[in-house]
Design a protein around this motif. Structure first.
Motif, PDB file in Angstrom:
ATOM      1  N   ILE A  18       4.534  12.221   6.174  1.00 31.51           N
ATOM      2  CA  ILE A  18       3.420  12.356   5.178  1.00 31.51           C
ATOM      3  C   ILE A  18       2.536  10.813   5.623  1.00 31.51           C
ATOM      4  CG2 ILE A  18       2.836  11.914   2.810  1.00 31.51           C
ATOM      5  CD1 ILE A  18       5.320  13.359   2.099  1.00 31.51           C
TER       6      ILE A  18
ATOM      7  N   MET B 284       1.502   4.174  -2.879  1.00 28.14           N
ATOM      8  CA  MET B 284       1.148   5.723  -2.711  1.00 28.14           C
ATOM      9  C   MET B 284       2.540   6.275  -3.073  1.00 28.14           C
ATOM     10  SD  MET B 284      -0.150   5.420   1.344  1.00 28.14           S
ATOM     11  CE  MET B 284      -0.084   7.148   1.423  1.00 28.14           C
TER      12      MET B 284
ATOM     13  N   VAL C  14       0.870  -1.238  -0.062  1.00 25.74           N
ATOM     14  CA  VAL C  14       0.071   0.092   0.121  1.00 25.74           C
ATOM     15  C   VAL C  14       0.816   1.229  -0.048  1.00 25.74           C
ATOM     16  CG1 VAL C  14      -1.862   1.427   1.475  1.00 25.74           C
ATOM     17  CG2 VAL C  14      -2.010  -1.122   1.056  1.00 25.74           C
TER      18      VAL C  14
ATOM     19  N   LYS D 155      -4.040  10.655  10.772  1.00 28.75           N
ATOM     20  CA  LYS D 155      -5.260  10.276   9.540  1.00 28.75           C
ATOM     21  C   LYS D 155      -4.746   9.171   8.573  1.00 28.75           C
ATOM     22  CE  LYS D 155      -5.837  14.078   6.683  1.00 28.75           C
ATOM     23  NZ  LYS D 155      -6.017  13.989   5.222  1.00 28.75           N
ATOM     24  N   ASN D 156      -3.501   9.488   7.860  1.00 26.84           N
ATOM     25  CA  ASN D 156      -3.174   8.477   6.874  1.00 26.84           C
ATOM     26  C   ASN D 156      -2.607   7.158   7.903  1.00 26.84           C
ATOM     27  OD1 ASN D 156      -3.546  10.517   5.297  1.00 26.84           O
ATOM     28  ND2 ASN D 156      -1.420  11.051   5.070  1.00 26.84           N
TER      29      ASN D 156
ATOM     30  N   LEU E 227      -6.756   0.524   9.231  1.00 24.82           N
ATOM     31  CA  LEU E 227      -7.871   0.271   8.975  1.00 24.82           C
ATOM     32  C   LEU E 227      -7.928  -0.998   8.023  1.00 24.82           C
ATOM     33  CD1 LEU E 227     -11.446   1.910   8.975  1.00 24.82           C
ATOM     34  CD2 LEU E 227     -10.699   0.926   6.630  1.00 24.82           C
ATOM     35  N   LEU E 228      -7.196  -0.498   6.716  1.00 28.05           N
ATOM     36  CA  LEU E 228      -7.011  -1.486   5.758  1.00 28.05           C
ATOM     37  C   LEU E 228      -6.177  -2.779   5.868  1.00 28.05           C
ATOM     38  CD1 LEU E 228      -6.257   0.942   2.927  1.00 28.05           C
ATOM     39  CD2 LEU E 228      -8.357  -0.271   3.347  1.00 28.05           C
TER      40      LEU E 228
ATOM     41  N   ALA F 243      -6.127   5.233   8.279  1.00 36.06           N
ATOM     42  CA  ALA F 243      -6.401   4.532   7.117  1.00 36.06           C
ATOM     43  C   ALA F 243      -5.403   3.305   6.738  1.00 36.06           C
ATOM     44  CB  ALA F 243      -6.479   5.880   5.971  1.00 36.06           C
ATOM     45  N   ILE F 244      -4.287   3.328   6.814  1.00 39.46           N
ATOM     46  CA  ILE F 244      -3.530   2.102   6.502  1.00 39.46           C
ATOM     47  C   ILE F 244      -3.810   1.229   7.526  1.00 39.46           C
ATOM     48  CG2 ILE F 244      -1.071   1.071   6.380  1.00 39.46           C
ATOM     49  CD1 ILE F 244      -0.389   4.185   5.490  1.00 39.46           C
TER      50      ILE F 244
END
Lengths: 228, 77
Positions: free
Chosen positions: A121, A94, A90, A128-129, A135-136, A132-133
Motif C-alpha cells: 500500500i 496514514m 507521515v 505513486k504513494n 516528494l514531501l 508522494a512520500i
C-alpha cells in the motif's frame, strides 16, 4: 561456456549477447576484452566475453553496483533523525506501522528505507504513494536547509526492481522500433524513470528518445533514427 | 485520522505551525478536509504547480482508516 560478442558500446554488445543467447541480462557474466571509447563523430568499439553457466543462476556481474551493506542504518545527526521522524510520522498518520532507516548515503543523495507489513500500500500503484512520500520528504529536507540533497524513499527494493524492469523494457522497445521502424510511445513515467529510459538508449546510435506531454508524468517516445 | 495526517504534514512544512488549522466537513458524497494556514505559508502547502497539495491528496486516498467515501482536501485562505 564462453563466447565473444562485439558492439559499438558495452551496452550494445551485452544487448546482442542477450539476444543471441536468449538469456536475460542478469543470467550471464560479462568480461571486457577490448574497449575503444567512441568520441564525437567517432564510433567506439568493444569486444566482450560472455560467460554462461549451464546450471543455477550466474554470479553477480562484475560491473553491477556494489550492494550497499556497510551503511549505518541508524540516523546520523539531527538532520537525519528529523527526516526519518518526519517520514515515519507521515506513514503512521496514514494508519500504518512502519520502521524507517537509512538505506544509503551518497554525495547529495540520501536513501531512506520503509519497512512495513503494508509495504504494497505504501508503494502504491506504479509507486505513486512512494513518490508522494518522497516528494514531501524532499520538501521537508529543503526546509531543514538541505535543498542540495535528494532524498530517495524505497520499500522492498521497489526502486531497484522498477529500474531493472524499465531498462529491460527499454531494450525490448528499442529492438521492436528497429525492426518495425515505427515509433513507440511509452506509458507515462516520472522524471527519474524517464531518465533511465533516455540513458539506457542513449548509446544505441540508431534509436532516438524524446519526452512528450506536460507535467510530472510525461511520456517517452522511442523512434528510429537510422544508421549514423 | 485523515485530519491528523493533513495537520501533521502542514505543520511540518510551514514556517508558522501555530497558524495551521484543520477542520473536517462531512457531506453525503465526501469527507472534506479544510486546511487553513497563515497567508505567507500558502505556497508551502500547495507547492509549485500544486505538487505538494497533490502529494497530500495522493496519501489521503491511501490511508488505512479510509471508508468508502471520497476524501477531499481544500486549502483555504
Amino acid at each position: 561456456m564462453v563466447q565473444e560478442f562485439e558492439g559499438r558500446t558495452e551496452e550494445e554488445a551485452i544487448e546482442t549477447a542477450a539476444r543471441e543467447l536468449g538469456l536475460a541480462r542478469d543470467e550471464f557474466d560479462v568480461e571486457i576484452v577490448e574497449a575503444q571509447r567512441g568520441g564525437f563523430l567517432k564510433k567506439g568499439h568493444i569486444v566482450i566475453k560472455v560467460h554462461t553457466r549451464d546450471h543455477g543462476p550466474a554470479p553477480r556481474q562484475a560491473d553491477a553496483p556494489e550492494p550497499r551493506h556497510n551503511v549505518r542504518r541508524e540516523p546520523d545527526g539531527e538532520f537525519e533523525s528529523k527526516l526519518l521522524d518526519f517520514v515515519g510520522g507521515v506513514v503512521e498518520k496514514m494508519g500504518y506501522a512502519c520502521k524507517t532507516s537509512i538505506l544509503f548515503r551518497e554525495e547529495q543523495k540520501l536513501g531512506i528505507r520503509l519497512d512495513s507489513a503494508n509495504a504494497s500500500i505504501l508503494i502504491g500503484k506504479k509507486g505513486k504513494n512512494l513518490d508522494a512520500i518522497q516528494l514531501l520528504a524532499n520538501v521537508y529536507a529543503g526546509k531543514l536547509g538541505r535543498e542540495d540533497l535528494r532524498v530517495i524513499i524505497d520499500s522492498e527494493n521497489y526502486r531497484i526492481r522498477r529500474e531493472e524492469a524499465i531498462v529491460k523494457m527499454a531494450y525490448e522497445v528499442a529492438e521492436k522500433v528497429r525492426r518495425t521502424r515505427a515509433s513507440v510511445l511509452l506509458e507515462p513515467m516520472n522524471p527519474f524513470e524517464r531518465r533511465i529510459v533516455h540513458t539506457t538508449l542513449n548509446d544505441i546510435m540508431d534509436i532516438e528518445t524524446k519526452s512528450e506531454g506536460d507535467g510530472l508524468y510525461k511520456q517517452v517516445r522511442v523512434s528510429f533514427r537510422g544508421r549514423a | 485520522m485523515e485530519r491528523d495526517l493533513v495537520e501533521y504534514i502542514a505543520k511540518s512544512l510551514v514556517d508558522d505551525p501555530a497558524g495551521v488549522s484543520v477542520a473536517t466537513v462531512e457531506t453525503d458524497e465526501a469527507t472534506v478536509i479544510e486546511l487553513r494556514v497563515s497567508p505567507a505559508d500558502i505556497g508551502k502547502v500547495i507547492g509549485k504547480r500544486g505538487r505538494i497539495a497533490k502529494a497530500i491528496r495522493t496519501l489521503l486516498s491511501a490511508t488505512a482508516t479510509r471508508g468508502s467515501k471520497d476524501v477531499r482536501l481544500s486549502i483555504l485562505d
